[in-house]
Write a protein that holds these residues in place. Structure first.
Motif, PDB file in Angstrom:
ATOM      1  N   THR A 212      -0.387   2.850   6.275  1.00 29.75           N
ATOM      2  CA  THR A 212       0.897   3.004   6.961  1.00 29.75           C
ATOM      3  C   THR A 212       0.838   2.450   8.380  1.00 29.75           C
ATOM      4  O   THR A 212       1.769   1.777   8.840  1.00 29.75           O
TER       5      THR A 212
ATOM      6  N   ARG B 156       6.762   1.708   5.151  1.00 32.36           N
ATOM      7  CA  ARG B 156       5.913   2.708   4.523  1.00 32.36           C
ATOM      8  C   ARG B 156       5.386   2.141   3.204  1.00 32.36           C
ATOM      9  O   ARG B 156       6.070   1.332   2.554  1.00 32.36           O
TER      10      ARG B 156
ATOM     11  N   ALA C 233       5.696   2.616   0.195  1.00 35.48           N
ATOM     12  CA  ALA C 233       6.521   3.294  -0.801  1.00 35.48           C
ATOM     13  C   ALA C 233       7.441   2.266  -1.448  1.00 35.48           C
ATOM     14  O   ALA C 233       7.456   1.087  -1.074  1.00 35.48           O
TER      15      ALA C 233
ATOM     16  N   ASN D 173       6.047   7.499  -2.307  1.00 32.71           N
ATOM     17  CA  ASN D 173       4.929   6.839  -1.645  1.00 32.71           C
ATOM     18  C   ASN D 173       3.820   6.574  -2.659  1.00 32.71           C
ATOM     19  O   ASN D 173       3.441   7.459  -3.431  1.00 32.71           O
TER      20      ASN D 173
END
Length: 231
Positions: A151, A163, A165, A187
Motif C-alpha cells: 500500500t 490501494r 484492492a 483488498n
C-alpha cells in the motif's frame, strides 16, 4: 459435547525457526500450522509478527500523516480547541498515533484469535486452546504486513487513494461512490489473509477447508458490510 482437536501425536513436524515460519506462511501455510499445532505454545509466534505490523503501520502514518494543518485549522475555527491546544496536539500526534496503532494492532490480533476460537468452539464443535488460535492469527498477520508495504508503494506511485484492492482497476471512479467503496474493501491481501486463516481453522478443528472457510469468510463479509455502511 464439543470434540477435542489438536491430535498432536499424529502430527509430527520438523522444527523451523520463526523466520522460516514467516516466510513459509506465504507458500505453505498448512505445514506451518501443523508444526505450530504440534509444538508447545510459543508466544513469539504471535508477538513478533504483531510488532512488525505495528512498525509498518507507524511508518505508513509517517508517510501519510492523518492530522493535517487543515484539520487543525478547522478545529480551532469551530472553537473545539484553542490554538495552543491545537499546536500541542499537532506536536504530540506522532507519539499518540503510534501508541494508538500499537494498542489497536494487539487488540485486533487478540480479537481475531478469539473469533477463530469461538468459531471452532460453537459452530464446529471442537475444543482447542486459545493460544493456538492466537499463534495462527499472529503468523497470518505477516500477510497484512506485506499488504501495508504494498500500500505504501502504491500510494507513492499512484496517489493517496491507491490501494491493493479491486478499486485499483477503476482509477477514474469517484471514491465517494458506494460501488467504489465496495471495491475498495475487497483488498487482495485481506482476501489472502482470510483464506490462510480458514486453512488455520481447518487444521485446528480437523475439518475440511470448505467447512472452515464458510464461517471465516462469512464473518469477513459481515465485517466488510458493516464497515461499508459506516463509511
Amino acid at each position: 459435547m464439543p470434540a477435542t482437536g489438536l491430535p498432536l501425536a499424529s502430527r509430527p513436524a520438523s522444527p523451523t525457526s520463526l523466520r522460516e515460519k514467516l516466510f513459509n506462511i506465504f507458500v505453505s501455510p498448512t505445514d506451518v500450522f501443523d508444526e505450530v499445532i504440534a509444538s508447545p505454545p510459543n508466544l513469539a509466534n504471535w508477538r513478533i509478527p504483531t510488532l512488525l505490523a505495528c512498525l509498518v503501520t507507524i511508518i505508513s502514518l509517517g508517510i501519510s500523516p492523518t492530522l493535517s494543518s487543515t484539520t487543525i485549522n478547522r478545529l480551532t475555527q469551530t472553537a473545539a480547541i484553542s490554538t495552543a491546544q491545537a499546536q500541542a496536539l499537532a506536536g504530540a500526534w506522532p507519539l499518540l498515533s503510534a501508541l494508538f496503532v500499537c494498542i489497536a494492532t494487539f487488540v485486533g490480533t487478540c480479537w481475531s484469535a478469539f473469533v477463530l476460537w469461538l468459531m471452532g468452539r460453537i459452530f464446529l464443535k471442537v475444543r482447542f486452546p486459545y493460544l493456538k488460535a492466537l499463534e495462527i492469527v499472529g503468523l497470518t498477520g505477516i500477510i497484512s504486513v506485506l499488504g501495508s508495504i504494498t500500500t505504501i508503494l502504491l500510494i507513492a506511485a499512484c496517489g493517496p487513494a491507491a490501494r491493493p484492492a479491486f478499486s485499483l482497476f477503476v482509477p477514474n471512479m469517484s471514491p465517494t461512490r458506494t460501488f467504489y467503496q465496495i471495491l475498495d474493501t475487497l483488498n487482495f491481501f485481506h482476501l489472502w489473509g482470510t483464506t490462510v486463516l480458514a486453512i488455520g481453522l481447518s487444521r485446528l478443528c480437523i475439518v475440511t477447508f470448505k467447512e472452515a472457510a464458510f464461517w471465516v469468510f462469512g464473518y469477513w463479509m459481515v465485517a466488510r458490510i458493516v464497515l461499508t455502511i459506516l463509511q
